[in-house]
Motif scaffolding. Structure first.
Motif, mmCIF file in Angstrom:
data_model
loop_
_atom_site.group_PDB
_atom_site.id
_atom_site.type_symbol
_atom_site.label_atom_id
_atom_site.label_comp_id
_atom_site.label_asym_id
_atom_site.label_seq_id
_atom_site.Cartn_x
_atom_site.Cartn_y
_atom_site.Cartn_z
ATOM 1 N N UNK A 29 4.364 6.619 5.285
ATOM 2 C CA UNK A 29 3.765 6.285 3.996
ATOM 3 C C UNK A 29 4.418 5.064 3.364
ATOM 4 N N UNK A 30 5.724 5.036 3.352
ATOM 5 C CA UNK A 30 6.403 3.982 2.617
ATOM 6 C C UNK A 30 6.701 2.749 3.466
ATOM 7 N N UNK A 31 6.409 2.811 4.754
ATOM 8 C CA UNK A 31 6.477 1.594 5.571
ATOM 9 C C UNK A 31 5.124 0.894 5.618
ATOM 10 N N UNK A 32 4.092 1.555 5.109
ATOM 11 C CA UNK A 32 2.758 0.962 5.066
ATOM 12 C C UNK A 32 2.615 0.159 3.774
ATOM 13 N N UNK A 33 2.677 -1.153 3.874
ATOM 14 C CA UNK A 33 2.604 -2.022 2.700
ATOM 15 C C UNK A 33 1.224 -2.652 2.532
#
Length: 251
Positions: A196-200
């Motif tokens: 989730x948080x590596x998807x920018x």
């Protein structure tokens, strides 16, 4: 650009990848169950009990000091039971194809607090062999302790026997599957957060303000497909057809 994560965002991230969390958890639980039932060797334990006391005549009465001395003596006996002096003879008498250290790991010695009872617990994949080792250890220990400490205060209270319908003490299926589920949850939740948080990538107007720190000036709504207008050639063809039909009618 400062990034802060709210509790709501964390829950949304988990909710978004709920399927992934469930899938990984189910897989780890299944792997744990397969290892428990088909790979790990069931282990059984059998125990024998020893009574430690002083040799006394029937007329003599135990006092508190002597009882306390016997209890303290048990700690010394616990060490002697698992010593190479005892275990080497047990291994030789039973023709065991294992080292003394391996035999030592199979045996545990316990005693209840303020008790003169010593329990020798043996764990083995065969309950019959566990009983043999337990009984032989008690027998050898009783003989050796009289030589080493010049005392005769150990009696075998109960021999190790294999009970009917004995169940393995490990692995414990319910515990192993629960551990598999917990491991699966940890791995899946960590994976969900990483994804989730590596998807920018920008997906919504909120993402623009969040990641680019720019105001949203307007949006383009989805436009539904409009039926295409008739082409010019088809209109000309229709008009010519009408004129032909009109001339035929007037002739």
């Amino acid at each position: 650009m400062e990034e802060t994560l709210t509790l709501k965002e964390l829950f949304q991230a988990l909710k978004k990848r709920l399927w992934l969390i469930g899938l990984i958890t189910v897989i780890t639980a299944i792997v744990s169950a397969v290892l428990t039932f088909f790979v790990l060797t069931p282990m059984y334990d059998v125990k024998t009990q020893l009574l430690v006391n002083q040799t006394k005549s029937e007329q003599q009465i135990y006092n508190t000091t002597e009882l306390q001395a016997n209890v303290q003596l048990i700690n010394t006996y616990n060490v002697i039971i698992k010593s190479p002096t005892v275990l080497d003879k047990v291994r030789k008498n039973l023709s065991l194809e294992k080292s003394t250290d391996e035999l030592n790991k199979q045996i545990s010695v316990t005693s209840a607090e303020e008790s003169q009872i010593v329990e020798i617990v043996v764990e083995d994949k065969s309950p019959e062999m566990a009983a043999k080792i337990a009984n032989e250890t008690a027998k050898v220990f009783k003989a050796e302790v009289s030589k080493v400490m010049n005392v005769d205060n150990v009696n075998i209270l109960s021999k190790a026997v294999v009970k009917e319908n004995i169940k393995p003490v490990k692995p414990i299926p319910a515990l192993n599957i629960l551990i598999g589920i917990v491991i699966g949850l940890i791995i899946s939740i960590a994976t969900a957060f990483v994804l989730e948080f590596s998807d920018k990538s920008i997906k919504t107007e909120v993402d623009i303000e969040k990641y680019l720190d720019l105001p949203v000036m307007g949006t383009v709504a989805n436009i539904e497909e409009i039926p295409a207008s008739p082409s010019r050639s088809s209109r000309v063809s229709n008009q010519a057809s009408s004129r032909v039909r009109g001339e035929s009618i007037g002739s």
